[in-house]
Design a protein around this motif. Structure first.
Motif, PDB file in Angstrom:
ATOM      1  N   VAL A  86      -2.889  54.599  25.768  1.00 32.23           N
ATOM      2  CA  VAL A  86      -2.878  54.153  27.173  1.00 32.23           C
ATOM      3  C   VAL A  86      -3.983  53.128  27.390  1.00 32.23           C
ATOM      4  CG1 VAL A  86      -3.292  54.881  29.562  1.00 32.23           C
ATOM      5  CG2 VAL A  86      -1.743  56.203  28.105  1.00 32.23           C
ATOM      6  N   TYR A  87      -5.180  53.397  26.863  1.00 33.84           N
ATOM      7  CA  TYR A  87      -6.281  52.422  26.983  1.00 33.84           C
ATOM      8  C   TYR A  87      -5.896  51.103  26.317  1.00 33.84           C
ATOM      9  CZ  TYR A  87      -9.665  55.976  28.594  1.00 33.84           C
ATOM     10  OH  TYR A  87     -10.333  56.932  29.303  1.00 33.84           O
ATOM     11  N   PHE A  88      -5.252  51.195  25.148  1.00 33.85           N
ATOM     12  CA  PHE A  88      -4.826  49.981  24.431  1.00 33.85           C
ATOM     13  C   PHE A  88      -3.867  49.165  25.300  1.00 33.85           C
ATOM     14  CE2 PHE A  88      -1.496  47.917  21.902  1.00 33.85           C
ATOM     15  CZ  PHE A  88      -2.258  47.009  21.183  1.00 33.85           C
ATOM     16  N   LEU A  89      -2.872  49.840  25.881  1.00 38.41           N
ATOM     17  CA  LEU A  89      -1.872  49.141  26.701  1.00 38.41           C
ATOM     18  C   LEU A  89      -2.480  48.574  27.981  1.00 38.41           C
ATOM     19  CD1 LEU A  89       1.061  51.684  26.251  1.00 38.41           C
ATOM     20  CD2 LEU A  89       1.000  49.346  25.356  1.00 38.41           C
ATOM     21  N   ALA A  90      -3.568  49.211  28.442  1.00 39.48           N
ATOM     22  CA  ALA A  90      -4.235  48.742  29.668  1.00 39.48           C
ATOM     23  C   ALA A  90      -5.328  47.716  29.353  1.00 39.48           C
ATOM     24  CB  ALA A  90      -4.833  49.933  30.401  1.00 39.48           C
ATOM     25  N   ASP A  91      -5.362  47.225  28.092  1.00 40.33           N
ATOM     26  CA  ASP A  91      -6.351  46.227  27.642  1.00 40.33           C
ATOM     27  C   ASP A  91      -7.787  46.748  27.671  1.00 40.33           C
ATOM     28  OD1 ASP A  91      -4.125  44.624  27.508  1.00 40.33           O
ATOM     29  OD2 ASP A  91      -4.573  43.488  29.324  1.00 40.33           O
ATOM     30  N   LYS A  92      -7.957  48.063  27.628  1.00 40.63           N
ATOM     31  CA  LYS A  92      -9.318  48.636  27.574  1.00 40.63           C
ATOM     32  C   LYS A  92      -9.632  48.944  26.101  1.00 40.63           C
ATOM     33  CE  LYS A  92      -8.766  50.714  32.175  1.00 40.63           C
ATOM     34  NZ  LYS A  92      -8.637  51.960  32.962  1.00 40.63           N
ATOM     35  N   ASP A 107     -12.238  48.595  24.030  1.00 39.50           N
ATOM     36  CA  ASP A 107     -13.440  49.304  23.572  1.00 39.50           C
ATOM     37  C   ASP A 107     -13.253  50.808  23.699  1.00 39.50           C
ATOM     38  OD1 ASP A 107     -14.808  47.053  22.828  1.00 39.50           O
ATOM     39  OD2 ASP A 107     -15.768  46.763  24.775  1.00 39.50           O
ATOM     40  N   ARG A 108     -12.671  51.221  24.830  1.00 38.39           N
ATOM     41  CA  ARG A 108     -12.454  52.661  25.043  1.00 38.39           C
ATOM     42  C   ARG A 108     -11.387  53.182  24.067  1.00 38.39           C
ATOM     43  NH1 ARG A 108     -12.269  53.284  31.563  1.00 38.39           N
ATOM     44  NH2 ARG A 108     -12.503  55.508  31.143  1.00 38.39           N
ATOM     45  N   ALA A 109     -10.374  52.376  23.828  1.00 41.00           N
ATOM     46  CA  ALA A 109      -9.329  52.762  22.862  1.00 41.00           C
ATOM     47  C   ALA A 109      -9.950  52.943  21.480  1.00 41.00           C
ATOM     48  CB  ALA A 109      -8.239  51.694  22.820  1.00 41.00           C
ATOM     49  N   ASN A 110     -10.792  51.982  21.076  1.00 49.07           N
ATOM     50  CA  ASN A 110     -11.420  52.038  19.743  1.00 49.07           C
ATOM     51  C   ASN A 110     -12.268  53.290  19.559  1.00 49.07           C
ATOM     52  OD1 ASN A 110     -10.347  49.737  18.613  1.00 49.07           O
ATOM     53  ND2 ASN A 110     -11.934  48.400  19.438  1.00 49.07           N
ATOM     54  N   GLU A 111     -12.997  53.667  20.613  1.00 49.63           N
ATOM     55  CA  GLU A 111     -13.823  54.881  20.543  1.00 49.63           C
ATOM     56  C   GLU A 111     -12.968  56.097  20.191  1.00 49.63           C
ATOM     57  OE1 GLU A 111     -16.231  55.731  24.037  1.00 49.63           O
ATOM     58  OE2 GLU A 111     -16.872  53.629  24.043  1.00 49.63           O
ATOM     59  N   LEU A 112     -11.806  56.196  20.865  1.00 47.96           N
ATOM     60  CA  LEU A 112     -10.925  57.350  20.634  1.00 47.96           C
ATOM     61  C   LEU A 112     -10.280  57.290  19.256  1.00 47.96           C
ATOM     62  CD1 LEU A 112      -9.263  57.901  24.134  1.00 47.96           C
ATOM     63  CD2 LEU A 112     -11.289  58.954  23.175  1.00 47.96           C
ATOM     64  N   PHE A 113      -9.846  56.093  18.838  1.00 45.41           N
ATOM     65  CA  PHE A 113      -9.235  55.983  17.506  1.00 45.41           C
ATOM     66  C   PHE A 113     -10.267  56.290  16.415  1.00 45.41           C
ATOM     67  CE2 PHE A 113      -6.264  52.916  19.818  1.00 45.41           C
ATOM     68  CZ  PHE A 113      -5.340  53.919  20.062  1.00 45.41           C
ATOM     69  N   ASP A 114     -11.531  55.895  16.647  1.00 45.90           N
ATOM     70  CA  ASP A 114     -12.601  56.226  15.685  1.00 45.90           C
ATOM     71  C   ASP A 114     -12.784  57.741  15.574  1.00 45.90           C
ATOM     72  OD1 ASP A 114     -13.210  53.663  14.924  1.00 45.90           O
ATOM     73  OD2 ASP A 114     -14.795  53.379  16.413  1.00 45.90           O
ATOM     74  N   GLN A 115     -12.777  58.395  16.746  1.00 39.68           N
ATOM     75  CA  GLN A 115     -12.889  59.873  16.755  1.00 39.68           C
ATOM     76  C   GLN A 115     -11.805  60.489  15.888  1.00 39.68           C
ATOM     77  OE1 GLN A 115     -12.759  62.303  20.374  1.00 39.68           O
ATOM     78  NE2 GLN A 115     -13.925  60.702  21.405  1.00 39.68           N
ATOM     79  N   LEU A 116     -10.570  59.990  16.061  1.00 40.76           N
ATOM     80  CA  LEU A 116      -9.421  60.545  15.329  1.00 40.76           C
ATOM     81  C   LEU A 116      -9.517  60.250  13.832  1.00 40.76           C
ATOM     82  CD1 LEU A 116      -6.638  59.640  17.908  1.00 40.76           C
ATOM     83  CD2 LEU A 116      -7.455  61.935  17.356  1.00 40.76           C
ATOM     84  N   ILE A 117      -9.991  59.048  13.505  1.00 40.69           N
ATOM     85  CA  ILE A 117     -10.156  58.673  12.089  1.00 40.69           C
ATOM     86  C   ILE A 117     -11.178  59.612  11.432  1.00 40.69           C
ATOM     87  CG2 ILE A 117     -11.162  56.885  10.593  1.00 40.69           C
ATOM     88  CD1 ILE A 117      -9.671  54.823  12.492  1.00 40.69           C
ATOM     89  N   ASN A 118     -12.268  59.892  12.160  1.00 42.80           N
ATOM     90  CA  ASN A 118     -13.303  60.799  11.626  1.00 42.80           C
ATOM     91  C   ASN A 118     -12.782  62.219  11.443  1.00 42.80           C
ATOM     92  OD1 ASN A 118     -15.179  58.753  11.514  1.00 42.80           O
ATOM     93  ND2 ASN A 118     -15.965  59.134  13.570  1.00 42.80           N
ATOM     94  N   LYS A 119     -11.753  62.566  12.231  1.00 42.99           N
ATOM     95  CA  LYS A 119     -11.188  63.926  12.132  1.00 42.99           C
ATOM     96  C   LYS A 119      -9.934  63.948  11.257  1.00 42.99           C
ATOM     97  CE  LYS A 119     -12.946  65.529  16.582  1.00 42.99           C
ATOM     98  NZ  LYS A 119     -12.630  65.794  17.984  1.00 42.99           N
ATOM     99  N   ASN A 120      -9.692  62.861  10.525  1.00 45.81           N
ATOM    100  CA  ASN A 120      -8.508  62.771   9.641  1.00 45.81           C
ATOM    101  C   ASN A 120      -7.187  62.988  10.378  1.00 45.81           C
ATOM    102  OD1 ASN A 120      -9.890  62.200   7.250  1.00 45.81           O
ATOM    103  ND2 ASN A 120     -10.436  64.349   7.020  1.00 45.81           N
ATOM    104  N   TYR A 121      -7.064  62.371  11.551  1.00 44.19           N
ATOM    105  CA  TYR A 121      -5.834  62.546  12.343  1.00 44.19           C
ATOM    106  C   TYR A 121      -4.596  62.027  11.606  1.00 44.19           C
ATOM    107  CZ  TYR A 121      -2.546  62.047  16.271  1.00 44.19           C
ATOM    108  OH  TYR A 121      -1.454  62.119  17.090  1.00 44.19           O
ATOM    109  N   GLY A 122      -4.772  60.934  10.881  1.00 46.87           N
ATOM    110  CA  GLY A 122      -3.614  60.384  10.164  1.00 46.87           C
ATOM    111  C   GLY A 122      -3.533  58.884  10.282  1.00 46.87           C
ATOM    112  N   ALA A 123      -2.512  58.327   9.660  1.00 46.18           N
ATOM    113  CA  ALA A 123      -2.362  56.874   9.550  1.00 46.18           C
ATOM    114  C   ALA A 123      -2.219  56.184  10.902  1.00 46.18           C
ATOM    115  CB  ALA A 123      -1.143  56.567   8.687  1.00 46.18           C
ATOM    116  N   GLU A 124      -1.624  56.884  11.885  1.00 42.47           N
ATOM    117  CA  GLU A 124      -1.372  56.254  13.196  1.00 42.47           C
ATOM    118  C   GLU A 124      -2.671  55.775  13.842  1.00 42.47           C
ATOM    119  OE1 GLU A 124       1.870  59.137  12.316  1.00 42.47           O
ATOM    120  OE2 GLU A 124      -0.312  59.289  12.355  1.00 42.47           O
ATOM    121  N   ALA A 125      -3.768  56.534  13.643  1.00 39.70           N
ATOM    122  CA  ALA A 125      -5.050  56.141  14.240  1.00 39.70           C
ATOM    123  C   ALA A 125      -5.544  54.828  13.627  1.00 39.70           C
ATOM    124  CB  ALA A 125      -6.084  57.249  14.052  1.00 39.70           C
TER     125      ALA A 125
END
Length: 215
Positions: A70-76, A78-96
């Motif tokens: 949602v942040y990505f689609l709303a052009d936010k 930096d906030r999107a990146n923070e969340l995707f980083d969190q997911l990458i650190n938690k091994n969420y998967g390729a989508e992150a």
């Protein structure tokens, strides 16, 4: 004129809202509602719903991922990146990795975006969207040979007008024969081909002026 499909979606959204009003701890309903709100372009409501739901389920990675989108689609970004980083650190998967690459690309950080897109492809090699994103980023960076490799993979998974058209552009820049790719592109989706033909004509003129091949 109102779109009947849109009306159906809105009606479904109302049903999901009613279900949540009875019990706001239904994770599957929250995720479905957020996806439906994004579908109808109601990003503000989707953001509010997901942010509120994260106070109930603070560690739920699917909620975090949906909010990042949602942040990505709303052009936010930096906030999107923070969340995707969190997911990458938690091994969420390729989508992150895939979404992080898209977000970095929108911020003009092409080289970094390529690194994340490459990881996404390594984690899901048969995913058409991941291969296409990596190919797009490589082509925009002028890495035509590598881009060619990944557009070819897209075609192996499912041939598309875009992949063939861009394979033609890569081949042109590499002074290789390209007409077959153009024929394929046109036969798969003539509308796409016609829409992008001008880009091709401009490139042909440029290459001719600079002594490129016109095979």
């Amino acid at each position: 004129m109102s779109n009947p499909q849109e009306g159906k979606k809105r009606a479904h959204i109302q049903k999901l809202v009613a279900r949540l009003n009875q019990n706001n701890r239904q994770l599957d309903v929250i995720l479905e509602l957020s996806a439906n709100l994004v579908d109808v372009g109601d990003l503000e409501q989707a953001e509010e719903l997901l942010a509120r739901s994260l106070t109930l389920f603070p560690d739920n990675q699917d909620l975090i991922y949906n909010l990042g989108n949602v942040y990505f689609l709303a052009d936010k970004y930096d906030r999107a990146n923070e969340l995707f980083d969190q997911l990458i650190n938690k091994n969420y998967g390729a989508e992150a990795y895939f979404m992080k690459a898209k977000s970095l690309d929108e911020q003009g950080q092409k080289s970094l975006a390529i690194a994340f897109a490459l990881t996404a492809v390594e984690k899901m090699p048969k995913d058409s969207a991941a291969n296409e994103l990596l190919a797009d980023l490589l082509m925009a960076n002028g890495n035509f040979e590598s881009a060619q490799q990944y557009y070819s993979k897209v075609n192996e998974i499912k041939p598309s007008a875009k992949a063939n058209f861009n394979l033609a552009i890569c081949a042109m820049n590499l002074e290789q024969p390209y007409q077959d790719y153009l024929k394929q592109s046109k036969s798969l989706d003539e509308h796409y081909y016609v829409e992008h033909e001008k880009k091709l004509a401009d490139l042909q003129k440029f290459l001719a002026k600079n002594g490129g091949s016109n095979d």
